[in-house]
Design an enzyme around this catalytic site. Structure first.
Site, mmCIF file in Angstrom:
data_model
loop_
_atom_site.group_PDB
_atom_site.id
_atom_site.type_symbol
_atom_site.label_atom_id
_atom_site.label_comp_id
_atom_site.label_asym_id
_atom_site.label_seq_id
_atom_site.Cartn_x
_atom_site.Cartn_y
_atom_site.Cartn_z
ATOM 1 N N ASN A 77 0.814 -1.269 0.105
ATOM 2 C CA ASN A 77 0.037 -0.032 -0.048
ATOM 3 C C ASN A 77 0.960 1.385 -0.069
ATOM 4 O OD1 ASN A 77 -2.377 1.466 0.227
ATOM 5 N ND2 ASN A 77 -3.456 -0.267 1.251
ATOM 6 N N ARG A 78 0.560 2.223 0.614
ATOM 7 C CA ARG A 78 1.001 3.757 0.141
ATOM 8 C C ARG A 78 1.488 4.271 1.705
ATOM 9 N NH1 ARG A 78 -3.076 2.846 -3.093
ATOM 10 N NH2 ARG A 78 -2.745 3.108 -5.573
ATOM 11 N N HIS A 104 3.975 -0.211 -2.257
ATOM 12 C CA HIS A 104 4.374 -1.470 -2.300
ATOM 13 C C HIS A 104 5.731 -1.627 -2.345
ATOM 14 C CE1 HIS A 104 0.364 -2.300 -3.150
ATOM 15 N NE2 HIS A 104 0.427 -2.441 -4.590
ATOM 16 N N HIS A 175 -1.536 -9.744 -3.515
ATOM 17 C CA HIS A 175 -2.118 -8.782 -4.246
ATOM 18 C C HIS A 175 -2.816 -9.506 -5.438
ATOM 19 C CE1 HIS A 175 -2.794 -5.239 -6.918
ATOM 20 N NE2 HIS A 175 -2.408 -4.281 -6.029
ATOM 21 N N TYR A 177 -5.917 -10.709 -8.100
ATOM 22 C CA TYR A 177 -7.202 -10.120 -8.499
ATOM 23 C C TYR A 177 -8.016 -11.198 -8.546
ATOM 24 C CZ TYR A 177 -5.005 -5.551 -9.735
ATOM 25 O OH TYR A 177 -4.284 -4.590 -9.477
ATOM 26 N N ASP A 236 -11.155 1.867 -3.669
ATOM 27 C CA ASP A 236 -9.606 1.411 -3.418
ATOM 28 C C ASP A 236 -9.278 1.694 -1.868
ATOM 29 O OD1 ASP A 236 -7.014 0.562 -3.336
ATOM 30 O OD2 ASP A 236 -6.489 2.145 -5.099
ATOM 31 N N GLN A 271 -7.483 -4.079 2.485
ATOM 32 C CA GLN A 271 -7.624 -3.325 1.286
ATOM 33 C C GLN A 271 -8.426 -4.021 0.258
ATOM 34 O OE1 GLN A 271 -6.404 -0.100 1.480
ATOM 35 N NE2 GLN A 271 -6.493 0.557 -0.588
ATOM 36 N N GLU A 300 -7.083 -7.584 -0.254
ATOM 37 C CA GLU A 300 -5.715 -7.973 0.437
ATOM 38 C C GLU A 300 -5.317 -7.659 1.866
ATOM 39 O OE1 GLU A 300 -3.010 -4.797 -1.817
ATOM 40 O OE2 GLU A 300 -4.989 -4.434 -3.079
#
Length: 336
Positions: A77-78, A104, A175, A177, A236, A271, A300
């Protein structure tokens, strides 16, 4: 125990071979590749298509499927402005997302490295990677282990662990999908998520502050709701749970027709990203059809984003006398 064969799947930008292992148990089949310790394919009994997005061509993972199926870290994440406080000092990190945020783990995070296969058999594989001190701006050497295991009911259990030689940050996340029908988008995938709060974010997807109530928001999935409806704002966001637990707890369910994905983990956050920017173009995919926006849902389990800059969030610091550990369990299956 029968040992799985190790295949060559591609070549890294540095010229090293990328390996692929195929696992089987409980009616499920999965493939894990060494690049990013990524889940490359996953299929379950009773459903004729993959349940994750992926490609049979390694080059796709260097382009439109960057991070897809991988272990993101050392901090998933950020982190806002690529800056974090650690032991009273500011640590400057890679600003690898739009020159603004550290995403990441930076330009050489765990999803962009070729891991080593430590052990494997027909139902599980263990991969390892070491991040050197200072890489991406993060202090401390970090030794990381990822164990994928297909269980007797076909569920996939992922166990992540890490040790450091100096105080640092650690927040790993898977991560992948997920989708039972990528061509159908997410309008017919219903999500159920029992969290009572989430983290509102700014234009750079950085949390604004403390958790907020889900009441009356587009993000309220406490009752089953389509992941994406016309006019919905971008999804998100981190959904907030209590402190990490010693046992797995249900985090969400994803339903499509007869299929259900149940996700459990011991993490304090989850997330959810709707895959709004997915676009594989001409790249090969597991279904043979291009993946467009909302083709899959990233689910996530992890700690909360930008935690080093929010002392009130669950702490992601890791010290040399500690072991980081996170367990997630993903169980796609035909509903009873």
């Amino acid at each position: 125990m029968r040992h799985a064969s190790v295949e060559t799947f591609g070549t890294t930008p540095g010229g090293d071979p990328v390996h692929l292992l195929r696992l089987e148990n409980g009616g499920s089949r999965a493939a894990v590749m060494s690049w990013g310790a990524s889940l490359q394919d996953y299929r379950v009994q009773g459903w004729g298509a993959p349940v994750i997005l992926g490609s049979p061509d390694f080059s796709a993972y260097l382009g439109p499927l960057l991070h897809c199926g991988a272990i993101a870290g050392r901090v998933a994440n950020r982190i806002a402005k690529g800056r974090a406080m650690l032991q009273g000092r500011v640590v400057a990190l890679d600003r690898n997302e739009n020159g603004k945020t550290c995403l990441h783990g930076g330009a050489r995070g765990t999803s962009l490295r070729n891991w080593t296969i430590a052990e494997h058999d027909s139902a599980q594989v263990v991969l390892k990677v070491t991040l050197p001190d200072g890489e991406g701006g993060f202090p401390g050497r970090l030794d990381i282990t990822a164990r994928y295991a297909l269980e007797e009911d076909g569920a996939l259990r992922l166990t992540l662990s890490a040790r450091t030689d100096a105080p640092t940050f650690c927040n790993l996340a898977h991560h992948a999908y997920w989708s039972f029908a990528p061509e159908d988008g997410l309008q017919h995938h219903d999500l159920t998520l029992p969290a009572d709060s989430y983290l509102p974010v700014d234009a750079d997807l950085i949390p604004l502050g403390p958790p907020a109530s889900l009441d009356g928001t587009r993000f309220d999935f406490r009752k089953p709701r389509a992941v994406k409806r016309a006019g919905d704002a971008l999804l998100d966001h981190n959904f907030c749970f209590a402190e990490p637990t010693q046992a797995l707890r249900p985090l969400c369910c994803l339903d499509y027709g007869p299929m259900r994905l149940e996700v459990e983990a011991d993490s304090p956050g989850l997330q959810i990203y709707e895959g709004a920017h997915l676009d594989t173009g001409l790249a090969a995919t597991l279904t043979g059809m291009p993946y467009g926006a909302n083709a899959g849902l990233a689910i996530e389990p992890q700690a909360w984003p930008d935690a080093p800059n929010h002392p009130e969030y669950p702490d992601i610091r890791l010290n040399p006398d500690e072991t980081y550990r996170q367990v997630s369990r993903f169980h796609p299956h035909v509903r009873d």
